[in-house]
Design a protein around this motif. Structure first.
Motif, PDB file in Angstrom:
ATOM      1  N   GLU B  35       0.831  -1.193   0.000  1.00 28.90           N
ATOM      2  CA  GLU B  35       0.000   0.000   0.000  1.00 28.90           C
ATOM      3  C   GLU B  35       0.874   1.255   0.000  1.00 28.90           C
ATOM      4  N   ILE B  36       0.426   2.283  -0.737  1.00 26.85           N
ATOM      5  CA  ILE B  36       1.114   3.575  -0.665  1.00 26.85           C
ATOM      6  C   ILE B  36       0.181   4.550   0.045  1.00 26.85           C
ATOM      7  N   LEU B  37       0.597   4.928   1.223  1.00 22.72           N
ATOM      8  CA  LEU B  37      -0.215   5.844   2.029  1.00 22.72           C
ATOM      9  C   LEU B  37       0.467   7.207   2.020  1.00 22.72           C
ATOM     10  N   ALA B  38      -0.258   8.209   1.557  1.00 17.63           N
ATOM     11  CA  ALA B  38       0.307   9.554   1.537  1.00 17.63           C
ATOM     12  C   ALA B  38      -0.170  10.324   2.754  1.00 17.63           C
ATOM     13  N   VAL B  39       0.768  11.009   3.392  1.00 17.90           N
ATOM     14  CA  VAL B  39       0.411  11.871   4.506  1.00 17.90           C
ATOM     15  C   VAL B  39       0.601  13.297   4.030  1.00 17.90           C
ATOM     16  N   VAL B  40      -0.499  14.043   3.972  1.00 21.09           N
ATOM     17  CA  VAL B  40      -0.383  15.405   3.467  1.00 21.09           C
ATOM     18  C   VAL B  40      -0.732  16.406   4.552  1.00 21.09           C
ATOM     19  N   GLY B  41      -0.236  17.602   4.364  1.00 21.37           N
ATOM     20  CA  GLY B  41      -0.516  18.663   5.314  1.00 21.37           C
ATOM     21  C   GLY B  41       0.441  19.801   5.037  1.00 21.37           C
ATOM     22  N   GLU B  42       0.144  20.955   5.593  1.00 20.26           N
ATOM     23  CA  GLU B  42       0.997  22.104   5.349  1.00 20.26           C
ATOM     24  C   GLU B  42       2.120  22.127   6.377  1.00 20.26           C
ATOM     25  N   SER B  43       3.012  23.110   6.238  1.00 19.56           N
ATOM     26  CA  SER B  43       4.134  23.125   7.171  1.00 19.56           C
ATOM     27  C   SER B  43       3.635  23.284   8.604  1.00 19.56           C
ATOM     28  N   GLY B  44       4.227  22.551   9.501  1.00 20.73           N
ATOM     29  CA  GLY B  44       3.800  22.595  10.888  1.00 20.73           C
ATOM     30  C   GLY B  44       2.677  21.618  11.202  1.00 20.73           C
ATOM     31  N   SER B  45       2.281  20.820  10.196  1.00 20.42           N
ATOM     32  CA  SER B  45       1.178  19.889  10.462  1.00 20.42           C
ATOM     33  C   SER B  45       1.658  18.654  11.213  1.00 20.42           C
ATOM     34  N   GLY B  46       2.970  18.448  11.243  1.00 14.97           N
ATOM     35  CA  GLY B  46       3.514  17.314  11.983  1.00 14.97           C
ATOM     36  C   GLY B  46       3.798  16.104  11.129  1.00 14.97           C
ATOM     37  N   LYS B  47       3.695  16.261   9.792  1.00 12.05           N
ATOM     38  CA  LYS B  47       3.859  15.076   8.935  1.00 12.05           C
ATOM     39  C   LYS B  47       5.283  14.521   8.963  1.00 12.05           C
ATOM     40  N   SER B  48       6.292  15.430   8.942  1.00  8.02           N
ATOM     41  CA  SER B  48       7.673  14.931   9.009  1.00  8.02           C
ATOM     42  C   SER B  48       7.991  14.356  10.383  1.00  8.02           C
ATOM     43  N   THR B  49       7.461  14.989  11.415  1.00  7.96           N
ATOM     44  CA  THR B  49       7.652  14.490  12.776  1.00  7.96           C
ATOM     45  C   THR B  49       7.140  13.062  12.883  1.00  7.96           C
ATOM     46  N   MET B  50       5.985  12.847  12.232  1.00  3.84           N
ATOM     47  CA  MET B  50       5.396  11.506  12.259  1.00  3.84           C
ATOM     48  C   MET B  50       6.332  10.510  11.575  1.00  3.84           C
ATOM     49  N   ALA B  51       6.858  10.907  10.399  1.00  5.93           N
ATOM     50  CA  ALA B  51       7.754  10.028   9.654  1.00  5.93           C
ATOM     51  C   ALA B  51       8.989   9.680  10.482  1.00  5.93           C
ATOM     52  N   MET B  52       9.553  10.689  11.133  1.00  9.25           N
ATOM     53  CA  MET B  52      10.768  10.482  11.930  1.00  9.25           C
ATOM     54  C   MET B  52      10.491   9.583  13.128  1.00  9.25           C
ATOM     55  N   SER B  53       9.291   9.728  13.694  1.00 13.03           N
ATOM     56  CA  SER B  53       9.048   8.996  14.923  1.00 13.03           C
ATOM     57  C   SER B  53       8.912   7.492  14.673  1.00 13.03           C
ATOM     58  N   LEU B 177       8.890   1.458   3.354  1.00 12.94           N
ATOM     59  CA  LEU B 177       9.724   2.584   2.954  1.00 12.94           C
ATOM     60  C   LEU B 177       9.037   3.861   3.420  1.00 12.94           C
ATOM     61  N   ILE B 178       9.787   4.690   4.122  1.00 16.07           N
ATOM     62  CA  ILE B 178       9.223   5.973   4.530  1.00 16.07           C
ATOM     63  C   ILE B 178       9.903   7.040   3.674  1.00 16.07           C
ATOM     64  N   ALA B 179       9.117   7.722   2.859  1.00 14.17           N
ATOM     65  CA  ALA B 179       9.696   8.723   1.969  1.00 14.17           C
ATOM     66  C   ALA B 179       9.215  10.098   2.406  1.00 14.17           C
ATOM     67  N   ASP B 180      10.136  10.900   2.926  1.00 13.46           N
ATOM     68  CA  ASP B 180       9.770  12.221   3.442  1.00 13.46           C
ATOM     69  C   ASP B 180      10.041  13.277   2.374  1.00 13.46           C
ATOM     70  N   GLU B 181       9.022  13.741   1.731  1.00  6.85           N
ATOM     71  CA  GLU B 181       9.122  14.723   0.650  1.00  6.85           C
ATOM     72  C   GLU B 181      10.230  14.328  -0.330  1.00  6.85           C
ATOM     73  N   PRO B 182      10.149  13.133  -0.898  1.00  7.32           N
ATOM     74  CA  PRO B 182      11.289  12.646  -1.688  1.00  7.32           C
ATOM     75  C   PRO B 182      11.509  13.405  -2.987  1.00  7.32           C
ATOM     76  N   THR B 183      10.543  14.182  -3.436  1.00  4.66           N
ATOM     77  CA  THR B 183      10.708  14.849  -4.732  1.00  4.66           C
ATOM     78  C   THR B 183      10.629  16.371  -4.631  1.00  4.66           C
ATOM     79  N   THR B 184      10.538  16.872  -3.419  1.00  4.06           N
ATOM     80  CA  THR B 184      10.305  18.300  -3.257  1.00  4.06           C
ATOM     81  C   THR B 184      11.438  19.150  -3.822  1.00  4.06           C
ATOM     82  N   ALA B 185      12.670  18.668  -3.704  1.00  5.50           N
ATOM     83  CA  ALA B 185      13.797  19.472  -4.167  1.00  5.50           C
ATOM     84  C   ALA B 185      14.089  19.247  -5.640  1.00  5.50           C
ATOM     85  N   LEU B 186      13.243  18.474  -6.320  1.00  5.35           N
ATOM     86  CA  LEU B 186      13.571  18.090  -7.698  1.00  5.35           C
ATOM     87  C   LEU B 186      12.660  18.762  -8.737  1.00  5.35           C
TER      88      LEU B 186
END
Lengths: 317, 540
Positions: B35-53, B177-186
């Motif tokens: 399954e590919i589950l996307a976690v979306v939200g704006e900055s400060g929503s905690g999405k990266s924090t969730m990935a790291m945790s 696989l946890i991909a944290d904004e894998p394409t944002t800089a591209l």
């Protein structure tokens, strides 16, 4: 790469040249002049005029400087006014001893400072870090002469473990024959190096520990030990290495004080006595030597950077 | 379907100097195999924090509560060596900035080999893993793997570096696989390739993917299911088709509506010709004697016209902006501002030309002087051009702060006290303080969240209506340009490949490059996106 090195070298030579100009001008601007210094306060104006003529001091400054430069390129640094010896011979005799002292205490200092800095960074804000930080600040704030005095009183007077001064013989061998006399000067010098470089290493390691690549290494299951040894250490070293190059004049400055405190017959002591006796050629010779050492040091630091950091290698190609 | 990841009541609090901050609160979800589950939200929503945790990468300042079960084992209960064995083995991570995420001093091959060695029961020297590293580099489609593994990160392109990170992550065949904004800089074309790769890894190995992103187009492209986060709390979760078609929550709807749509504005723009504001005629720029950054570019921005300049990174967009501002001197060709070449103008004349240009940069955090108040920032152009009295200037600042909908009250505050969107409004106010005839906006909304972007763009449109300045709008985002501009110029490797009316260029591109760019830009609609994917990859 070759172009970069050539450019860097030309620049280094230019800096040395500027240093000769500056020191030459500065020393000649000193009140009194060498004639008074050598002939003493009772010298008549006539004697002074004759002395100045003999030594060429009546010539305009640029002529004097030009003569100095021409002789310099022939390896002739002039003769000492007070010691009846060529300056180059004095330097050649003293330099190995100073090198021996400074290289040993810098090496020892670095060998202690790097692990100490890393250890502090890893234990950031814990008791060990606070204790080491306090210690290094204390060392950093202590003038070298004061530390030297303390060492002499404690380990030479109170506890008669080491001699308070070095062997006074001319040769390097005699200094080496009496290693005990080197202990206190080395401790004094190394302390200053440890104080400065453990701080650099600590902050450099902390910077690197906060980098994204450390997080990546953790995420792929790298052990903390390996992260420090394989990733962080080398990255932290880049900034410390360049610092070391620029630190050479400081180390020389430290040697000046240490040598006079322990009566160690090196360049520092030579400079010290030459300054008191207004022995211009010797002063100029030493200053020039330090300038060259500084320029060579930063050149070496840049080369080391090339060696450690592939990004610099690409950029300078 | 077996759950690979089960998160229950996850909470994260950070101990900061300002007190405790709750980053995540009561988050529960699960993720199944394949399954590919996307976690979306704006900055400060905690999405990266969730990935790291999930892999416990948050560091000492974070307090994590609840449970994170990875294949039935609670990660939050693991310590030391046990935790190390899980990281990279059962779940691996792909990070956002592939440049900084790799060790700059270590060769690519060694970095990938280390991931393998970390989980090898009998670790060997890194060079012993060469064959496996080569296989992995081939799997992530990196050309010439034998050469690449001897190279350092800075010698690779952004897309290749991201592939290296992926190779590193899939090395031990993790179930997650946890991909944290894998394409944002591209760039978008590179992004499309990375998304294809992730999808293929899922298809071939059955890996579950937890994708963190702010880009709704990426989500529509690849996600099976979506989690919407806001301020550390779960707003909504639904499968992809359902969420895009009929979002249940008001916030999700707002979020989707804020995303600019490519082709969302049907009617072509008509702008009367009021004479040129900016003209570039066969301008060529070369940096340091190297390759041409800009190659014979001719452009024209009419007065009152909005020209969008689009292109990928390194295409020369910002260099052209620099030429227009007189900051970059072209090697050949002519730049004309209101008919005058700023590079040939006399000092006084050049100053007068600059008075008529306003500029907004990408990062409002660094383009405002941190030691100046907002009022001082906005007043500086007035002081430089010696305009107005003190009270007159204060009045003008108040007017502009009203115009950008901030209110005169913020004049005494400092940039760091404002949010990113507010700061960009200040930049806009500063750009407009002299009443310019030409505005140069270099990626003005790229650093902003979509909802903030929407308000800034609306503001720009309103001010343009009122003040009627010509505008060179530089952006990598086709959808934004489509929504803002009248005409579009497409830049590729320093050359203009196509330019013309917006609906023509973006709606019916005549050049192959433009077509590829348009197809690679993901749209926030799973159905349309699936069609575009087919069109792009040529699948049946």
């Amino acid at each position: 790469m070759l172009r970069y090195l050539t450019r860097r070298l030309v620049f280094a030579i230019l800096v040395v040249f500027l240093v000769t100009v500056l020191t030459f001008v500065l020393l000649h601007l000193l009140p009194g002049g060498p004639a008074r210094g050598i002939l003493g306060m009772e010298a008549t104006p006539d004697q002074i005029a004759r002395f100045n003529q003999e030594k060429g001091f009546d010539q305009p400054l640029y002529t004097q400087y030009w003569d100095y430069l021409v002789r310099l390129l022939h390896g002739d640094l002039g003769d000492s006014y007070t010691k009846n010896e060529p300056v180059s011979a004095l330097l050649a005799q003293r330099l190995p001893k100073t090198l021996l002292l400074t290289v040993i205490y810098t090496l020892i200092g670095i060998i202690i400072a790097l692990p100490a800095g890393i250890w502090q960074a890893v234990r950031r804000n814990r008791a060990a870090d606070h204790i080491l930080t306090t210690l290094s600040f204390l060392l950093y704030a202590t003038p070298v002469f004061f530390l030297s005095l303390l060492l002499i009183i404690l380990f030479s007077q109170v506890l008669p473990w080491f001699p308070a001064q070095a062997a006074q013989d001319e040769s390097l061998g005699s200094v080496l024959a009496d290693p005990g006399s080197l202990v206190l000067p080395i401790v004094a010098g190394a302390a200053a190096v440890v104080a400065a470089f453990s701080r650099y290493m600590r902050s450099s390691t902390l910077d690197n520990l906060a980098q994204d690549y450390v997080r990546t290494a953790r995420a792929k299951g790298t052990s903390e030990r390996r992260i420090i040894l394989r990733h962080v250490f080398r990255n932290s070293l880049t900034s410390v290495v360049s610092m070391l190059g620029y630190y050479i004049p400081v180390i020389f400055g430290g040697a000046l004080v240490i040598e006079s405190m322990f009566n160690y017959p090196g360049i520092g002591l030579l400079f010290w006595s030459a300054a008191q006796e207004q022995d211009y050629p010797v002063l100029l010779g030493v200053v020039l030597l330090i300038a060259v050492a500084t320029v060579v040091g930063s050149l070496l630091a840049d080369l080391a950077q090339l060696f450690i950091d592939p990004r610099v290698r690409t950029a300078k190609r | 379907m077996n759950d690979v990841l089960r998160v229950r009541d996850l909470g994260v609090r950070f101990d900061t100097e300002a007190g405790e901050v709750t980053a995540l609160d009561g988050l529960s979800f699960s993720l199944g195999e394949r399954e590919i589950l996307a976690v979306v939200g704006e900055s400060g929503s905690g999405k990266s924090t969730m990935a790291m945790s999930v892999l416990r990468l948050l560091g000492g300042a974070a307090t994590v509560s609840g449970s994170v079960e990875l294949e039935g084992e609670d990660v939050l209960a693991l310590r030391g060596e046990e935790l190390r064995r899980v990281r990279g083995k059962r779940a691996a991570m792909i990070f956002q900035e592939p440049m900084t995420a790799l060790n700059p001093l270590q060769r690519i091959g060694a970095q990938i080999a280390e991931a393998l060695r970390n989980h090898d029961p009998e670790p060997e020297r890194l060079t012993q893993y060469r064959d496996r590293v080569r296989e992995l580099l081939e799997r992530v489609e990196i050309d010439d793997p034998d050469r690449r593994m001897r190279q350092y990160p800075h010698q690779l392109s952004g897309g290749q570096r991201q592939r290296v990170l992926i190779a590193m992550a899939i090395g031990c065949e993790p179930r997650l696989l946890i991909a944290d904004e894998p394409t944002t800089a591209l760039d978008v074309t590179v992004q499309a390739g990375i998304l294809d790769l992730l999808r293929r890894i899922r298809d071939e190995s059955g890996t579950a993917i937890l994708l963190i992103t702010h880009n709704m187009g990426v989500v529509a492209d690849i996600a099976d299911r979506i989690l919407v986060l806001r301020a550390g709390k779960l707003v909504e979760q639904a499968n992809s088709a359902q969420l895009f078609a009929a979002p249940e929550q008001e916030y999700t709807r707002e979020l989707l509506e804020a995303v600019p749509l490519l082709g969302g504005r049907a009617e072509p723009s008509t702008v009367d010709d009021n004479g040129p504001a900016l003209e570039l005629e066969r301008v060529t720029v070369r940096y340091g004697g190297g390759v041409k950054a800009v190659d014979e570019v001719s452009l024209r921005v009419g007065r009152g016209e909005l020209l969008g300049l689009v292109g990928e990174s390194g295409s020369g967009k910002s260099t052209i902006g620099g030429c227009a501002l007189g900051l970059v001197r072209p090697e050949s060709g002519a730049v004309r501002l209101f008919g005058t070449d700023p590079n040939r103008a006399k000092r006084r004349e050049a100053l007068e030309l600059r008075r008529r240009i306003g500029v907004v940069f990408q990062d409002p955090g660094s383009s405002l002087d941190p030691r100046m108040t907002i009022g001082q920032c906005i007043a500086e152009p007035l002081l430089v051009h010696r305009e107005g009295t003190k009270s007159g200037r204060a009045k003008r600042i108040a007017e502009l702060l009203d115009a950008v909908e901030l209110g005169a009250g913020v004049a005494d505050r400092f940039p760091h006290e404002l949010s990113g969107g507010q700061r960009q409004r200040v930049s806009l106010a500063r750009a407009l303080v002299l009443g310019p005839d030409l505005l140069i906006a270099d990626e003005p909304t790229s650093a902003l969240d979509v909802s903030v972007q929407a308000t800034v763009l609306a503001l720009l449109a309103r001010l343009h209506q009122e003040l009627f300045f010509g505008c060179l709008f530089i952006s990598h985002d086709l959808a934004v340009v489509d929504n803002v501009c009248d005409r579009v110029a497409v830049l590729n490797r320093g050359r203009v490949v196509e330019q013309g009316e917006r609906t023509e260029v973006l709606g019916h591109p005549s050049e192959d490059y433009t077509r590829r760019l348009v197809l690679a830009s993901p749209v926030p609609d799973p159905v349309a996106q699936a069609e575009r994917r087919r069109a792009r990859t040529g699948e049946a």
